[in-house]
Design an enzyme around this catalytic site. Structure first.
Site, PDB file in Angstrom:
ATOM      1  N   LYS A  54      19.700  15.526  10.678  1.00 56.23           N
ATOM      2  CA  LYS A  54      19.215  14.055  10.403  1.00 56.23           C
ATOM      3  C   LYS A  54      20.781  13.281  10.952  1.00 56.23           C
ATOM      4  O   LYS A  54      19.953  12.549  12.451  1.00 56.23           O
ATOM      5  CB  LYS A  54      18.692  12.913   8.849  1.00 56.23           C
ATOM      6  CG  LYS A  54      17.132  13.262   9.516  1.00 56.23           C
ATOM      7  CD  LYS A  54      16.615  13.197   7.445  1.00 56.23           C
ATOM      8  CE  LYS A  54      15.698  13.638   7.195  1.00 56.23           C
ATOM      9  NZ  LYS A  54      15.052  13.591   6.089  1.00 56.23           N
ATOM     10  N   GLN A  98      17.543  11.327   0.751  1.00 53.80           N
ATOM     11  CA  GLN A  98      16.569  12.499   0.373  1.00 53.80           C
ATOM     12  C   GLN A  98      16.057  13.243   0.132  1.00 53.80           C
ATOM     13  O   GLN A  98      16.359  12.847  -1.858  1.00 53.80           O
ATOM     14  CB  GLN A  98      17.816  13.811   0.988  1.00 53.80           C
ATOM     15  CG  GLN A  98      17.202  15.368   1.696  1.00 53.80           C
ATOM     16  CD  GLN A  98      16.071  14.741   2.548  1.00 53.80           C
ATOM     17  OE1 GLN A  98      16.729  14.104   3.848  1.00 53.80           O
ATOM     18  NE2 GLN A  98      15.207  15.263   2.631  1.00 53.80           N
ATOM     19  N   ASP A 121      11.896   4.587   6.413  1.00 54.36           N
ATOM     20  CA  ASP A 121      11.472   5.561   6.598  1.00 54.36           C
ATOM     21  C   ASP A 121      10.442   4.906   5.805  1.00 54.36           C
ATOM     22  O   ASP A 121       9.341   5.801   5.907  1.00 54.36           O
ATOM     23  CB  ASP A 121      11.928   6.529   4.524  1.00 54.36           C
ATOM     24  CG  ASP A 121      12.412   7.520   5.109  1.00 54.36           C
ATOM     25  OD1 ASP A 121      11.851   8.255   6.372  1.00 54.36           O
ATOM     26  OD2 ASP A 121      13.193   8.561   3.634  1.00 54.36           O
TER      27      ASP A 121
END
Ligand code: NAD
Length: 302
Positions: A54, A98, A121
């Site tokens: 990422k 995460q 997200d």
């Protein structure tokens, strides 16, 4: 018949180039770039490799990127304080925690602490609600479903009035993609059915699908005879079914299989995504797009 392959690896490159150009343009006109922070707790090798990818992608498209690594024994309060810090940092437009988090931390509490306007997200309840309302309310569609929809659109598959069958009802794939496909708008406006472990006749539903989206996590669940000739088949499943030695690196790597019997299905479907190289590469790409959107919302450009 042999289906047209929808390759996530190729679509990823197109979108990342588009993002890079837009970031450069915004930088020139407004003097800012999108900022993405990834918060990693602990040292799980899988999490480290996801976060690294990422961050590398964010760097590639010209974002400001921060990888904030915390020890596995960070307290919940300290993690919440860290999120608060980034919520109040004007140079950060996207915050990603995460998962999974260690057991002593309440994941829900942590995700809900992210400012919904930086929740790239798309998992915060406010963004789930916005997705349900649809239209201009939607800020950050969750990345994997957004990637699926983008692939369908870029492949030129007609969605308006199409019968879409989604296999799986998870909060990260099945439910949001079903919701997105039924909204009025481009790449949607479809008639949607969700099937799951409680469904009586899975095959009968799949056979009706003009667009079949499979996110079950069961290798080869969908048999070729369940596929309507010419249908668009999106295989989200990523199942590790063994190991092999990589020709490139000479190292051991996982053998991955999707939820659809690909070799047989490609002879019946009109379009199909491979595994690997299909939906997989789209998720991080859409994370970049959401982070860029976050800055554009702030600047009044979106
Ligand atoms: P999940 O386990 O949370 O949900 C799976 C869903 O499939 C459940 O709703 C279940 O009811 C349904 N299901 C399972 N077995 C079934 C069966 N035999 N018949 C009918 N329905 C069945 O999984 P998830 O997080 O939605 O992920 C699904 C798959 O997609 C996994 O293989 C995962 O690795 C993959 N995935 C890939 C990406 C990506 O490529 N970027 C992202 C997310 C998930």
């Amino acid at each position: 018949m042999s289906a047209t392959l929808i390759k996530g690896t190729e679509i990823r490159e197109q979108i990342l180039e588009e993002i890079t150009a837009e970031v450069a343009d915004i930088k020139e006109k407004h003097g800012v770039v999108p900022g993405l922070v990834t918060i990693l707790v602990g040292e799980s090798p899988a999490s480290i490799s996801y976060v690294t990818l990422k961050i590398q992608t964010a760097h590639r498209v010209g974002f400001k990127e921060i990888q904030d690594s915390q020890s596995v024994d960070i307290s919940e309060d300290a993690l919440l304080a860290l999120i608060d810090k980034y919520n109040n940092d004007d140079s950060i437009h996207g915050i990603l925690v995460q998962l999974p988090l260690p057991k002593h931390i309440d994941e829900k509490k942590v995700l809900n602490a992210i400012n919904p306007d930086k929740d790239v997200d798309g998992f915060h309840p406010v963004n789930v609600g916005r997705l349900m309302i649809g239209g201009n309310e939607v800020k950050f569609p969750p990345c994997t479903p957004a990637g699926i929809q983008e692939m369908i659109v870029r492949a030129g598959v007609e969605t308006k009035g199409a019968e879409v069958v989604v296999v799986g009802r998870s909060n990260i794939v099945g439910k949001p993609i079903a919701n997105m496909m039924l909204q009025k708008g481009v790449g949607a406006n479809a008639t949607v059915t969700i099937v799951h472990t409680g469904t009586k006749d899975l095959a009968a539903h799949c056979k009706r699908a003009d667009i079949l989206i499979v996110a079950a996590g069961v290798p080869d669940l969908v048999k070729p005879e369940w596929i309507k000739p010419g249908a668009c088949v999106i295989d989200v499943g990523v199942n590790r079914v063994g190991e092999k030695i990589s020709e490139k690196t000479g190292k051991k790597i996982a053998i991955l299989k999707g939820d659809v019997d690909f070799d047989a299905a490609k002879e019946i479907a009109g379009y199909i995504t491979p595994v690997p190289g299909g939906v997989g590469p789209m998720t991080i790409t859409m994370l970049m797009l959401n982070t860029l959107k976050s800055l554009k919302f702030k600047l009044g450009l979106a």
